[in-house]
Scaffold this motif. Sequence first.
Motif, short mmCIF file in Angstrom:
data_model
loop_
_atom_site.label_atom_id
_atom_site.label_comp_id
_atom_site.label_asym_id
_atom_site.label_seq_id
_atom_site.Cartn_x
_atom_site.Cartn_y
_atom_site.Cartn_z
N GLY A 286 0.93 -1.20 0.02
CA GLY A 286 -0.01 -0.01 0.24
C GLY A 286 0.85 1.17 -0.01
O GLY A 286 0.53 2.25 -0.44
N ALA A 287 1.90 1.12 0.76
CA ALA A 287 2.70 2.40 0.64
C ALA A 287 3.46 2.64 -0.63
O ALA A 287 3.41 3.73 -1.13
N HIS A 288 3.79 1.38 -1.30
CA HIS A 288 4.55 1.77 -2.71
C HIS A 288 3.40 2.09 -3.51
O HIS A 288 3.71 3.36 -4.17
N THR A 289 2.35 2.02 -3.57
CA THR A 289 1.14 2.44 -4.61
C THR A 289 0.88 3.57 -4.05
O THR A 289 0.44 4.48 -5.08
N SER A 290 0.86 4.14 -2.84
CA SER A 290 0.27 5.29 -2.52
C SER A 290 1.46 6.52 -2.71
O SER A 290 0.74 7.68 -2.92
N PHE A 291 2.56 6.32 -2.94
CA PHE A 291 3.71 7.44 -3.11
C PHE A 291 4.39 7.31 -4.49
O PHE A 291 4.78 8.64 -4.89
N VAL A 292 4.34 6.13 -5.22
CA VAL A 292 5.44 6.27 -6.56
C VAL A 292 4.97 6.99 -7.51
O VAL A 292 5.66 7.77 -8.18
N LEU A 293 3.41 7.02 -7.39
CA LEU A 293 3.02 8.24 -8.72
C LEU A 293 3.10 9.51 -8.53
O LEU A 293 3.80 10.17 -9.56
N ALA A 294 2.92 10.01 -7.27
CA ALA A 294 3.50 11.44 -6.86
C ALA A 294 4.61 11.66 -7.03
O ALA A 294 5.34 12.77 -7.40
N SER A 295 5.22 10.64 -6.46
CA SER A 295 6.98 10.84 -6.57
C SER A 295 7.81 10.98 -7.73
O SER A 295 8.44 11.82 -8.13
N TYR A 296 7.04 10.12 -8.83
CA TYR A 296 7.57 10.11 -10.15
C TYR A 296 7.23 11.40 -10.88
O TYR A 296 8.08 11.90 -11.38
N LEU A 297 5.96 12.15 -10.51
CA LEU A 297 5.83 13.11 -11.16
C LEU A 297 6.85 14.33 -10.44
O LEU A 297 6.46 15.76 -10.92
N CYS A 298 7.37 14.04 -9.31
CA CYS A 298 7.96 15.11 -8.51
C CYS A 298 9.48 15.13 -9.13
O CYS A 298 10.59 15.95 -8.78
N GLY A 299 9.71 14.12 -10.11
CA GLY A 299 11.24 13.83 -10.71
C GLY A 299 12.13 12.66 -10.21
O GLY A 299 13.06 12.67 -10.63
N ASN A 300 11.10 11.94 -9.23
CA ASN A 300 12.13 10.87 -8.63
C ASN A 300 11.63 9.41 -9.72
O ASN A 300 10.61 9.17 -9.98
N ALA A 354 12.21 0.81 -9.65
CA ALA A 354 11.88 1.84 -10.63
C ALA A 354 10.47 2.06 -10.58
O ALA A 354 9.46 1.07 -10.30
N HIS A 355 10.14 3.50 -10.24
CA HIS A 355 8.81 3.69 -10.24
C HIS A 355 7.65 3.48 -11.23
O HIS A 355 6.73 2.88 -10.98
N LEU A 356 8.19 3.45 -12.51
CA LEU A 356 7.40 3.20 -13.64
C LEU A 356 6.99 1.58 -13.47
O LEU A 356 6.25 0.89 -14.03
N SER A 357 8.07 0.74 -12.81
CA SER A 357 7.67 -0.81 -12.84
C SER A 357 6.69 -1.02 -11.83
O SER A 357 5.62 -1.64 -11.99
N ILE A 358 6.70 -0.16 -10.59
CA ILE A 358 5.78 -0.28 -9.68
C ILE A 358 4.35 0.19 -10.11
O ILE A 358 3.18 -0.17 -9.64
N SER A 359 4.42 1.03 -10.94
CA SER A 359 2.91 1.88 -11.48
C SER A 359 2.37 0.81 -12.40
O SER A 359 1.11 1.23 -12.68
#
Length: 487
Positions: A286-300, A354-359
């Motif tokens: 749940g933590a993965h899913t809750s932050f990775v998309l926002a973090s990716y759009l922040c540049g990470n 990678a965030h895109l893999s988790i996405s």
Amino acid sequence: MELLSKQKTGKVERPVKVLQFGEGNFLRAFVDYMIDIANEKGDFNGDIVLVKPIEFGNLKMFHEQECQYTVQLRGISDGEAKKINRVITSVTDAVDAYEEYEKYAGYAKLDSLRFIVSNTTEAGIVYDDTDKIELNPPKTYPGKLTKFLYERYKHFGGAHDKGLVMLPVELIDDNGIHLKECVLKLAKLWNLEAGFTDWLNDACVFTSTLVDRIVTGYPRDEAEELCKEFGYQDNLIVTGEPFALWVIESSKDLSDELPLPKVGLPVIFTDNQKPYKQRKVRILNGAHTSFVLASYLCGNDIVLESMNDELILKFIKATIFDEVIPTLTLPKQELEDFAEAVLTRFNNPYVKHAHLSISLNSVSKWRARCMPSFLEYIEKQGKLPEHLTFSLAALMAFYTGTEIRDKALIGHRDGQEYNIMDDAAVLEFFAANSSKEPTEFVHAVLSNTDFWGQDLSKLSGVEDAITSYLTDIRAIGMRKTMEKIFG
């Protein structure tokens, strides 16, 4: 450089107690690693035989090294980045169920055998009514297991003390329950005697298990350097993270026969694994899913970058400790300890996740991993969980695009394209709706019952909150929006 072998490891031969269907990286860095420690520190005194349960591939490297290999665990331990090496000697042989059928089948008659471990992928535990007992071996894993158990039943005359304990680690809910269902169906399909069914029910144990460890496998880019460091050639090196958890649900107490917790291993025997499954799904996944998309759009781009981003780290911690943990049933300290371990795992410098893999498939992931916490928080607290609510707005921002190309919806971050991967129907929905004004777009997403199983727009205040978040994200960007709300 000398190849690793039993002579080089000084392997002690022990009675074969475990037959393992699957010779892959995960089992070797998880189950076989634990049994190796139990052999050294405890009184398990048992060896493992690996079974190659599929037709393709070969066991050449296993035979060349006499099934000896090195596990290197890498990660944060006691606050420092460490590498922990262990030469595994718990595996004594490997057999091909197809090319060496008689040898494989002979293990059914082995007096010392007690455990069957399997990892045949999520698709491995399936009932197939076209499978046949006459095949050597039957084509499916449940078919192979049923015939193997039947041969054992016949050889020992149905002796109660010769039943086996099944320890499936396939990543499906209630894996042991489903495996037993398949075996019982095949026994009936194949017209095997009623005594065999009684023996399966009374003498055998089908456990359901939950496993957790990131295993990164063979370190191709570093293998040559590692072998120089080890002082021997090892073509079967396995790398993984130090964290591990094995929850074993069983109606029978197995702690004496499988004394893993007694030697300090992270194994929990229970009659109900569901709270532990819930803990893992809600906190880790749940933590993965809750932050990775926002973090990716922040540049990470990777999880480690998120952990080094003060804004994102604050968001992650607040989500877990303030919004997810209050909805769970296990003792608070136990949940918080697990959460701290999760944060340590996210901070592993050796894992580039990678965030895109988790996405991938984030819509269904949010429903399974985040929505239960989201809804239960609202029910218990009588207000919206701010961070989980924002994560849904971040999902909508991430899933913004109008062009589908090569089965991916094309999103944009700072002028650069990225691929949004999900089911075709999901991508088509966002392609048709994501360019609409925030109010209309948010309503369309929240009211899509195919996504959530219910109409989330009917929840008080949700639509207004997400519309406000998304409006800001579009106007000033993800990072500035998060700084404005959470900074």
